[in-house]
Design an enzyme around this catalytic site. Structure first.
Site, PDB file in Angstrom:
ATOM      1  N   TYR A   1     -14.925   1.119  -7.555  1.00 22.91           N
ATOM      2  CA  TYR A   1     -16.316   1.807  -7.228  1.00 22.91           C
ATOM      3  C   TYR A   1     -17.047   1.431  -8.217  1.00 22.91           C
ATOM      4  O   TYR A   1     -18.386   1.832  -8.249  1.00 22.91           O
ATOM      5  CB  TYR A   1     -15.841   3.226  -6.873  1.00 22.91           C
ATOM      6  CG  TYR A   1     -15.130   3.410  -5.769  1.00 22.91           C
ATOM      7  CD1 TYR A   1     -15.695   3.357  -4.307  1.00 22.91           C
ATOM      8  CD2 TYR A   1     -13.774   3.733  -5.782  1.00 22.91           C
ATOM      9  CE1 TYR A   1     -15.007   3.594  -3.322  1.00 22.91           C
ATOM     10  CE2 TYR A   1     -12.924   3.809  -4.486  1.00 22.91           C
ATOM     11  CZ  TYR A   1     -13.472   3.691  -3.560  1.00 22.91           C
ATOM     12  OH  TYR A   1     -12.643   4.040  -2.301  1.00 22.91           O
TER      13      TYR A   1
ATOM     14  N   ARG B   1       1.338   9.936   5.688  1.00 21.00           N
ATOM     15  CA  ARG B   1       1.423   8.678   6.096  1.00 21.00           C
ATOM     16  C   ARG B   1       2.554   8.231   5.481  1.00 21.00           C
ATOM     17  O   ARG B   1       2.843   6.695   5.208  1.00 21.00           O
ATOM     18  CB  ARG B   1       0.276   8.056   5.723  1.00 21.00           C
ATOM     19  CG  ARG B   1      -1.165   8.484   6.206  1.00 21.00           C
ATOM     20  CD  ARG B   1      -2.256   7.688   5.984  1.00 21.00           C
ATOM     21  NE  ARG B   1      -3.297   8.287   6.768  1.00 21.00           N
ATOM     22  CZ  ARG B   1      -4.760   8.294   6.136  1.00 21.00           C
ATOM     23  NH1 ARG B   1      -4.996   7.997   4.923  1.00 21.00           N
ATOM     24  NH2 ARG B   1      -5.542   8.780   6.903  1.00 21.00           N
TER      25      ARG B   1
ATOM     26  N   SER C   1      -9.950   5.725  -5.169  1.00 25.04           N
ATOM     27  CA  SER C   1     -10.778   6.844  -5.665  1.00 25.04           C
ATOM     28  C   SER C   1     -10.523   7.759  -6.441  1.00 25.04           C
ATOM     29  O   SER C   1     -11.026   8.208  -7.512  1.00 25.04           O
ATOM     30  CB  SER C   1     -11.089   7.637  -4.260  1.00 25.04           C
ATOM     31  OG  SER C   1      -9.833   8.066  -3.497  1.00 25.04           O
TER      32      SER C   1
ATOM     33  N   LYS D   1      -2.323  -1.717  -3.782  1.00 20.73           N
ATOM     34  CA  LYS D   1      -2.939  -0.479  -3.777  1.00 20.73           C
ATOM     35  C   LYS D   1      -2.230   0.682  -3.594  1.00 20.73           C
ATOM     36  O   LYS D   1      -1.257   0.988  -3.016  1.00 20.73           O
ATOM     37  CB  LYS D   1      -3.849  -0.547  -2.457  1.00 20.73           C
ATOM     38  CG  LYS D   1      -4.619   0.662  -2.483  1.00 20.73           C
ATOM     39  CD  LYS D   1      -5.499   0.746  -1.064  1.00 20.73           C
ATOM     40  CE  LYS D   1      -6.369   2.084  -0.888  1.00 20.73           C
ATOM     41  NZ  LYS D   1      -6.971   2.014   0.483  1.00 20.73           N
TER      42      LYS D   1
ATOM     43  N   LYS E   1       0.941  -1.225  -0.013  1.00 29.17           N
ATOM     44  CA  LYS E   1       0.002   0.024   0.075  1.00 29.17           C
ATOM     45  C   LYS E   1       0.792   1.304   0.194  1.00 29.17           C
ATOM     46  O   LYS E   1       1.576   1.640   0.904  1.00 29.17           O
ATOM     47  CB  LYS E   1      -0.968   0.102   1.004  1.00 29.17           C
ATOM     48  CG  LYS E   1      -1.839   1.026   1.221  1.00 29.17           C
ATOM     49  CD  LYS E   1      -2.756   1.141   2.500  1.00 29.17           C
ATOM     50  CE  LYS E   1      -3.683   2.415   2.543  1.00 29.17           C
ATOM     51  NZ  LYS E   1      -4.637   2.568   3.872  1.00 29.17           N
TER      52      LYS E   1
ATOM     53  N   GLU F   1       7.036  -7.082   1.018  1.00 25.49           N
ATOM     54  CA  GLU F   1       5.976  -6.742   2.039  1.00 25.49           C
ATOM     55  C   GLU F   1       5.011  -8.000   1.754  1.00 25.49           C
ATOM     56  O   GLU F   1       3.985  -8.555   2.903  1.00 25.49           O
ATOM     57  CB  GLU F   1       5.148  -5.647   1.946  1.00 25.49           C
ATOM     58  CG  GLU F   1       5.865  -4.261   2.305  1.00 25.49           C
ATOM     59  CD  GLU F   1       5.900  -4.054   3.664  1.00 25.49           C
ATOM     60  OE1 GLU F   1       5.533  -4.806   4.514  1.00 25.49           O
ATOM     61  OE2 GLU F   1       6.285  -2.941   4.391  1.00 25.49           O
TER      62      GLU F   1
ATOM     63  N   ARG G   1     -10.348  10.663   1.176  1.00 26.13           N
ATOM     64  CA  ARG G   1     -10.146  11.443   2.282  1.00 26.13           C
ATOM     65  C   ARG G   1     -11.599  12.127   2.458  1.00 26.13           C
ATOM     66  O   ARG G   1     -12.184  12.410   3.704  1.00 26.13           O
ATOM     67  CB  ARG G   1      -9.158  12.547   2.445  1.00 26.13           C
ATOM     68  CG  ARG G   1      -7.732  11.776   1.991  1.00 26.13           C
ATOM     69  CD  ARG G   1      -7.142  11.233   3.325  1.00 26.13           C
ATOM     70  NE  ARG G   1      -6.341  10.177   2.809  1.00 26.13           N
ATOM     71  CZ  ARG G   1      -4.837  10.678   2.674  1.00 26.13           C
ATOM     72  NH1 ARG G   1      -4.672  11.870   2.453  1.00 26.13           N
ATOM     73  NH2 ARG G   1      -3.792   9.686   2.318  1.00 26.13           N
TER      74      ARG G   1
END
Length: 328
Positions: free
Chosen positions: A318, A222, A279, A253, A201, A238, A211
């Site tokens: 989505y 982050r 998004s 992602k 990610k 990972e 957000r």
């Protein structure tokens, strides 16, 4: 000219193109992310995500029923609480919005598709980070405390499993999160609850509309725990670590900007590999289509097909319900 190799033969008609297709979309390969917000009486439109809503419990039920009827594989639920604090206390409260919504959706469609939940603190904290903050040792800004956060994830995992979630989406990017949650679930008898590790990610600019969707309270960024977009090999590392810790599924992602990482993980993984069309990726398609610059349906289908072609077994999008309708 005498040509013995003519690849165009397999492109001549729609029927032969479909017969020769190497990659196909199927409704069961799609998961729909959904948002539910506490304290609202009707669904709220999300300005930066046309067609996506912050749901009430009732409208969430209805949208989940529509998704199930379209034949998609699952839904991923995100909760937006009315009150937040530094520990994200609502996240593991059985009466918290995400756990209440999970029970409602499982009751509504749990036999028709897989009900999944986001296991992360960012929607529930008043600072918007994915974990518990600890004071910086060098006098700078507070930092996310990895090991203290794992304890919160353990509690969230139990609450979500008890609410009926079948797959927990570990999206916080804390070191050791899969092992921590797996051991906690197994000790409590939830051995059948599956873990989806958001393994690779990235700290991406493409999360912007999300957000807004979760009314993020984020201060700072982050980058201290999500991955550097410059790194490819680290994504595979990972994923390998998460598989070793007991992940049932691993995730890349965002999807479209990281197809190389997705292909690497898919080639090496011993477990299913999923990808999230986030998004910002969806919003760009919607914005360009609204201007008449691209064909919306073709762009959506091509974008998701590219993610499948790169190696994703399942795509979170989505557009999932809409795509399933087109396929069927």
């Amino acid at each position: 000219m005498t040509l013995t190799v003519r690849p165009r033969r397999l492109r001549a008609t729609r029927a032969i193109r479909e017969l020769a297709a190497e990659t196909r979309l199927h409704p069961r390969d799609l998961v729909l992310p959904m948002f539910v917000r506490e304290g609202i009486s009707q669904p709220n439109a999300i300005a930066s995500m046309p067609g996506v809503m912050q749901h009430t419990i009732d409208s969430l039920r209805a949208a989940a029923t529509e998704a199930a009827a379209a034949g998609i594989g699952g839904v991923m639920l995100f909760g937006i609480p009315a009150e937040r604090d530094a520990q994200g206390s609502q996240a593991d409260d059985p009466a918290g919005i995400l756990n209440v919504a999970t029970r409602a959706v499982v009751e509504e469609v749990g036999d028709a598709l897989v009900v999944q939940t986001d296991l992360c603190l960012d929607e529930f904290t008043n600072h918007g980070h994915c974990g518990v903050l600890a004071p910086s040792t060098d006098g700078g800004p507070a930092e996310v405390d990895n090991d203290a956060t794992l304890e919160r994830y353990r509690a969230m995992a139990l609450a979500q499993a008890e609410a009926g979630s079948q797959v927990l989406g570990l999206s916080g990017m804390m070191d050791g999160q899969v092992a921590a949650v797996r051991s906690t679930l197994d000790a409590a008898g939830h051995t059948d609850t599956a873990l989806l590790a958001y393994s690779a990610k990235y700290a991406s600019a493409f999360y912007g509309p999300f957000r807004e969707a979760v009314d993020s309270q984020l201060t700072g960024d982050r980058r201290g725990y999500q991955m550097d977009p410059a790194n490819r090999r680290e994504g595979l590392l990972e994923a390998e670590l998460d598989i070793a810790e007991g992940a049932d599924v691993v995730m890349v992602k965002p999807a479209m900007s990281y197809l190389d990482v997705l292909a690497d993980v898919a080639a090496a993984s011993s477990v299913p590999v999923w990808a999230y069309q986030v998004s910002g990726e969806a919003a760009m398609i919607e914005a360009a289509a609204a201007q008449g610059w691209i064909d919306r349906r073709r762009a959506i289908e091509e974008s998701v097909l590219s993610i499948k072609r790169a190696g994703a077994d399942v795509v979170l999008s989505y557009f999932a319900t809409e795509i399933a309708g087109w396929i069927r």
